[in-house]
Design a protein around this motif. Structure first.
Motif, PDB file in Angstrom:
ATOM      1  N   ASN A 203       0.811  -1.213   0.000  1.00  0.00           N
ATOM      2  CA  ASN A 203       0.000   0.000   0.000  1.00  0.00           C
ATOM      3  C   ASN A 203       0.844   1.264   0.000  1.00  0.00           C
ATOM      4  O   ASN A 203       0.561   2.219  -0.718  1.00  0.00           O
ATOM      5  CB  ASN A 203      -0.877   0.010   1.251  1.00  0.00           C
ATOM      6  CG  ASN A 203      -2.335  -0.043   0.887  1.00  0.00           C
ATOM      7  OD1 ASN A 203      -2.718   0.451  -0.173  1.00  0.00           O
ATOM      8  ND2 ASN A 203      -3.139  -0.643   1.726  1.00  0.00           N
ATOM      9  N   THR A 204       1.886   1.246   0.825  1.00  0.00           N
ATOM     10  CA  THR A 204       2.784   2.399   0.919  1.00  0.00           C
ATOM     11  C   THR A 204       3.458   2.660  -0.423  1.00  0.00           C
ATOM     12  O   THR A 204       3.640   3.802  -0.833  1.00  0.00           O
ATOM     13  CB  THR A 204       3.861   2.133   1.991  1.00  0.00           C
ATOM     14  OG1 THR A 204       3.199   1.670   3.157  1.00  0.00           O
ATOM     15  CG2 THR A 204       4.647   3.378   2.315  1.00  0.00           C
ATOM     16  N   LEU A 205       3.816   1.592  -1.110  1.00  0.00           N
ATOM     17  CA  LEU A 205       4.500   1.750  -2.394  1.00  0.00           C
ATOM     18  C   LEU A 205       3.552   2.229  -3.500  1.00  0.00           C
ATOM     19  O   LEU A 205       3.966   2.879  -4.452  1.00  0.00           O
ATOM     20  CB  LEU A 205       5.138   0.428  -2.827  1.00  0.00           C
ATOM     21  CG  LEU A 205       6.265  -0.101  -1.928  1.00  0.00           C
ATOM     22  CD1 LEU A 205       6.702  -1.486  -2.370  1.00  0.00           C
ATOM     23  CD2 LEU A 205       7.454   0.858  -1.964  1.00  0.00           C
ATOM     24  N   LEU A 206       2.283   1.900  -3.361  1.00  0.00           N
ATOM     25  CA  LEU A 206       1.326   2.269  -4.402  1.00  0.00           C
ATOM     26  C   LEU A 206       0.969   3.755  -4.367  1.00  0.00           C
ATOM     27  O   LEU A 206       0.710   4.377  -5.393  1.00  0.00           O
ATOM     28  CB  LEU A 206       0.031   1.463  -4.239  1.00  0.00           C
ATOM     29  CG  LEU A 206       0.127  -0.047  -4.479  1.00  0.00           C
ATOM     30  CD1 LEU A 206      -1.145  -0.738  -3.989  1.00  0.00           C
ATOM     31  CD2 LEU A 206       0.373  -0.346  -5.938  1.00  0.00           C
ATOM     32  N   LYS A 207       0.992   4.295  -3.148  1.00  0.00           N
ATOM     33  CA  LYS A 207       0.591   5.688  -2.930  1.00  0.00           C
ATOM     34  C   LYS A 207       1.349   6.648  -3.826  1.00  0.00           C
ATOM     35  O   LYS A 207       2.548   6.494  -4.024  1.00  0.00           O
ATOM     36  CB  LYS A 207       0.859   6.062  -1.465  1.00  0.00           C
ATOM     37  CG  LYS A 207      -0.414   6.135  -0.663  1.00  0.00           C
ATOM     38  CD  LYS A 207      -0.104   6.472   0.778  1.00  0.00           C
ATOM     39  CE  LYS A 207      -1.046   5.647   1.648  1.00  0.00           C
ATOM     40  NZ  LYS A 207      -0.682   5.635   3.038  1.00  0.00           N
ATOM     41  N   ASP A 208       0.674   7.638  -4.328  1.00  0.00           N
ATOM     42  CA  ASP A 208       1.291   8.702  -5.137  1.00  0.00           C
ATOM     43  C   ASP A 208       1.903   8.194  -6.439  1.00  0.00           C
ATOM     44  O   ASP A 208       2.695   8.896  -7.075  1.00  0.00           O
ATOM     45  CB  ASP A 208       2.392   9.452  -4.347  1.00  0.00           C
ATOM     46  CG  ASP A 208       1.861  10.015  -3.050  1.00  0.00           C
ATOM     47  OD1 ASP A 208       0.691  10.463  -3.045  1.00  0.00           O
ATOM     48  OD2 ASP A 208       2.581   9.979  -2.040  1.00  0.00           O
ATOM     49  N   ASN A 209       1.592   6.968  -6.836  1.00  0.00           N
ATOM     50  CA  ASN A 209       2.141   6.434  -8.079  1.00  0.00           C
ATOM     51  C   ASN A 209       1.036   5.912  -8.974  1.00  0.00           C
ATOM     52  O   ASN A 209      -0.073   5.633  -8.526  1.00  0.00           O
ATOM     53  CB  ASN A 209       3.115   5.289  -7.769  1.00  0.00           C
ATOM     54  CG  ASN A 209       4.394   5.803  -7.123  1.00  0.00           C
ATOM     55  OD1 ASN A 209       5.100   6.612  -7.700  1.00  0.00           O
ATOM     56  ND2 ASN A 209       4.664   5.351  -5.909  1.00  0.00           N
ATOM     57  N   VAL A 210       1.388   5.783 -10.258  1.00  0.00           N
ATOM     58  CA  VAL A 210       0.488   5.134 -11.212  1.00  0.00           C
ATOM     59  C   VAL A 210       1.071   3.751 -11.474  1.00  0.00           C
ATOM     60  O   VAL A 210       2.204   3.622 -11.940  1.00  0.00           O
ATOM     61  CB  VAL A 210       0.372   5.939 -12.522  1.00  0.00           C
ATOM     62  CG1 VAL A 210      -0.606   5.265 -13.471  1.00  0.00           C
ATOM     63  CG2 VAL A 210      -0.045   7.375 -12.238  1.00  0.00           C
TER      64      VAL A 210
END
Ligand code: GDP
Ligand code: ZN
Length: 349
Positions: A203-210
């Motif tokens: 989840n942390t890695l997905l944030k602010d990314n596409v």
């Protein structure tokens, strides 16, 4: 931003009703034209999906509008950031017109039998290569996806799903198999969409990314997406509806928002992608740890097999390159010879 994350019931209804109108009004829609004074000011939007001559644009409030695409706008795919103008009324289900596309930070491409290499989505900045312990973990498949990711120059992250099925010993073994990837600076996360272990890290890695999820069927991509995006089920169900929209919509990549932030672009055509359009030199370059050695072999046309003076083979010997990665490189080259381009049943859009 928080407002953007979810479609409200009203928005979903609107999207769905726009789709229904589209079914009946295709011809009319193509002819929809506003006079200049019937269009609002230019505003920024995000392409959620593209359907032939139309695209669904999300405005800054998270509302979605089906729009025409001005001929001069250039090519346009899911994930594109655009400039559009809304009409003062909805005409045959069409709410506005897209006038221009902002420059892309990345293009996800796939080889297409008829059109050569085709762009299927824009502005993706992370590719999650999903693998699992059932079916058995395969470095060969991971390496294929790593090559594809390096080729499009989008950051890959390796995800090992279903670790709930492993005991301590199994986990240690898997950890060892993943060591060569950590050594060359790939991020690896082990998780279970079933038990939830490791999902916070994801989840942390997905944030602010596409993001996109790729990987073989059965590794648990859908389960992961459902865990991260409960409302997606509803939307996916809508997409795969075969009552006339079928073929067109299932192959169209769609952009969705994760509940805790970050975006996902997904479609069957996005989840798997081929390599047969790449030449051997490019594939070697896509093995990141080979790069520093490339050009250093004795013969310019070195096949890096048993050629004399092969600097790559020497690097394997010296344990500077992992021997399994080197084998996988050769397997990919072999597969290029064997696999003639074939059409993908779900993904030939
Ligand atoms: P996809 O084809 O990659 O989308 O895979 P699915 O999400 O359809 O999952 C394939 C199968 O793996 C299903 O039976 C899931 O229930 C199962 N599965 C998915 N994630 C996990 C997990 O973390 N642990 C276990 N034990 N099974 C899982
Ligand atoms: Zn060589």
């Amino acid at each position: 931003m928080a407002k953007k994350k979810k479609l409200t019931k009203g928005q979903q209804r609107r999207v769905s009703s726009n789709r229904k109108k589209r079914l009946s009004g295709n011809k009319e829609q193509a002819q929809v034209q506003w006079q200049a004074d019937q269009l609002g000011a230019q505003e920024d939007g995000l392409i959620i999906s593209r359907y032939g001559q139309h695209a669904d644009v999300e405005d800054s409030n998270g509302e979605i509008f089906r729009c025409n695409i001005r001929r001069t706008a250039g090519s346009l795919v899911t994930g594109d950031k655009v400039v559009w103008r809304r009409g003062n009324e909805v005409l045959s289900g069409i709410s506005g017109v897209i006038e221009a596309v902002h420059e892309r930070v990345s293009e996800l491409t796939r080889p297409d039998f008829y059109d050569g290499v085709k762009v299927v989505a824009a502005n993706i900045n992370q590719i999650f290569i999903v693998s699992s312990v059932v079916p058995a973990f395969s470095t060969q498949i991971v390496d294929r996806y790593l090559v594809a990711s390096e080729d499009v120059e989008i950051k890959p992250i390796i995800v090992l799903n279903k670790i709930d099925l492993l005991d301590d010993e199994g986990r240690e073994l898997l950890d060892e198999m993943l060591e060569p990837y950590r050594d060359i600076d790939y991020q690896v996360i082990m998780l279970s969409s079933k038990s939830g272990e490791g999902v916070d890290e994801l989840n942390t890695l997905l944030k602010d990314n596409v993001n996109i999820f790729v990987g073989q069927s059965g590794v648990g991509k859908s389960s992961l997406i459902n865990a991260l995006m409960p409302e997606a089920e509803l939307i996916t169900g809508d997409i795969s509806d075969t009552s006339g929209l079928g073929m067109h919509t299932t192959t169209t990549a769609k952009l969705l928002h994760f509940k805790d932030g970050g975006d996902l672009i997904d479609s069957p055509g996005v989840r798997e992608f081929g390599l047969w359009h790449l030449d051997p030199e490019r594939i070697a370059w896509c093995f990141v740890e080979f790069r520093e050695f490339l050009g250093g072999c004795k013969f310019r046309d070195c096949k890096h097999l048993d050629d004399p003076g092969c600097i790559l083979a020497q690097a394997v010997e010296d344990e500077k390159i992992d021997s399994e990665r080197f084998d996988n490189y050769h397997r990919i080259l072999e597969s290029l010879d064997n696999n003639k381009p074939n059409r993908h049943p779900g993904g030939a859009n």
